[in-house]
Scaffold this active site. Structure first.
Site, PDB file in Angstrom:
ATOM      1  N   ARG A   1       3.008  -2.895  -3.980  1.00 25.22           N
ATOM      2  CA  ARG A   1       1.823  -2.481  -3.213  1.00 25.22           C
ATOM      3  C   ARG A   1       2.332  -1.734  -2.000  1.00 25.22           C
ATOM      4  O   ARG A   1       3.188  -2.232  -1.272  1.00 25.22           O
ATOM      5  CB  ARG A   1       1.013  -3.711  -2.793  1.00 25.22           C
ATOM      6  CG  ARG A   1      -0.141  -3.442  -1.838  1.00 25.22           C
ATOM      7  CD  ARG A   1      -1.204  -2.580  -2.499  1.00 25.22           C
ATOM      8  NE  ARG A   1      -2.425  -2.538  -1.740  1.00 25.22           N
ATOM      9  CZ  ARG A   1      -2.656  -1.741  -0.693  1.00 25.22           C
ATOM     10  NH1 ARG A   1      -1.719  -0.942  -0.249  1.00 25.22           N
ATOM     11  NH2 ARG A   1      -3.813  -1.772  -0.084  1.00 25.22           N
TER      12      ARG A   1
ATOM     13  N   GLU B   1     -10.434   3.341  -4.251  1.00 26.00           N
ATOM     14  CA  GLU B   1     -10.343   2.705  -5.569  1.00 26.00           C
ATOM     15  C   GLU B   1     -10.556   3.739  -6.672  1.00 26.00           C
ATOM     16  O   GLU B   1     -11.450   4.574  -6.599  1.00 26.00           O
ATOM     17  CB  GLU B   1     -11.367   1.574  -5.701  1.00 26.00           C
ATOM     18  CG  GLU B   1     -11.105   0.416  -4.766  1.00 26.00           C
ATOM     19  CD  GLU B   1      -9.737  -0.212  -4.940  1.00 26.00           C
ATOM     20  OE1 GLU B   1      -9.285  -0.379  -6.092  1.00 26.00           O
ATOM     21  OE2 GLU B   1      -9.110  -0.544  -3.920  1.00 26.00           O
TER      22      GLU B   1
ATOM     23  N   ARG C   1       2.108  -9.012  -5.278  1.00 27.39           N
ATOM     24  CA  ARG C   1       2.796  -7.718  -5.346  1.00 27.39           C
ATOM     25  C   ARG C   1       3.720  -7.583  -4.139  1.00 27.39           C
ATOM     26  O   ARG C   1       3.355  -7.978  -3.031  1.00 27.39           O
ATOM     27  CB  ARG C   1       1.780  -6.569  -5.342  1.00 27.39           C
ATOM     28  CG  ARG C   1       0.810  -6.635  -6.502  1.00 27.39           C
ATOM     29  CD  ARG C   1      -0.275  -5.597  -6.394  1.00 27.39           C
ATOM     30  NE  ARG C   1      -1.120  -5.857  -5.221  1.00 27.39           N
ATOM     31  CZ  ARG C   1      -2.240  -5.216  -4.945  1.00 27.39           C
ATOM     32  NH1 ARG C   1      -2.676  -4.254  -5.746  1.00 27.39           N
ATOM     33  NH2 ARG C   1      -2.939  -5.496  -3.870  1.00 27.39           N
TER      34      ARG C   1
END
Length: 161
Positions: free
Chosen positions: A52, A60, A107
């Site tokens: 990430r 998004e 992540r």
């Protein structure tokens, strides 16, 4: 020196050692680009991880989170894909007490460099991502300056406002 001052000094030194982060630099190959701020990589030892991007947030690109896609989400994802997919990158992340810095989804949080350039700087200046204001990163002030330049120039997501 009195006992209170000595105690404070010892406590400060101990907490600095206990809570300090150690910088890690890792070379990896980008296997997959999920969106404008998340990738999958393979390290030299063959292990694969989701990364990430630390300190930035892309619109998004799927309907999973909000029920709709956000504008510029696809552009951000395609830009990242074009720049780094299948290529060797440098990840800069941090660890504390042997544990790598991760987000709430597990992540690894990291900065991404390719060809000696910071990918995040480019994404911010093009207005394809914004500064993530949740968990602050070590380069927060620098990233805010890049975002401000994109806002003033009405680049990418900032052209919509």
């Amino acid at each position: 020196m009195n006992m209170k001052k000595i105690f404070i000094i010892i406590l400060t030194l101990f907490s600095t050692l206990l809570f300090s982060y150690e910088k890690m630099k890792l070379k990896a190959v980008v296997l997959w680009v999920y969106d404008g701020d998340t990738i999958k990589i393979r390290l030299r030892n063959g292990r694969k991880y989701k990364i990430r991007f630390w300190g930035v947030d892309a619109p998004e690109n799927s309907t999973y989170r909000f029920g709709y896609k956000q504008r510029y989400g696809r552009r951000a994802m395609l830009y990242v894909k074009r720049k780094i997919k299948g290529k060797t990158i440098l990840l800069v992340t941090y660890q504390r007490r042997g544990k790598v810095l991760k987000d709430k989804f597990g992540r690894i949080l990291a900065y991404v460099y390719y060809k000696g350039k910071c990918l995040f700087k480019e994404l911010l200046l093009k207005g394809l991502v914004k500064v993530y204001r949740g968990k602050l990163c070590t380069r927060y002030d620098e990233f805010v300056r890049y975002e401000k330049k994109a806002r003033i120039r009405k680049k990418g997501i900032w052209s919509l406002r």
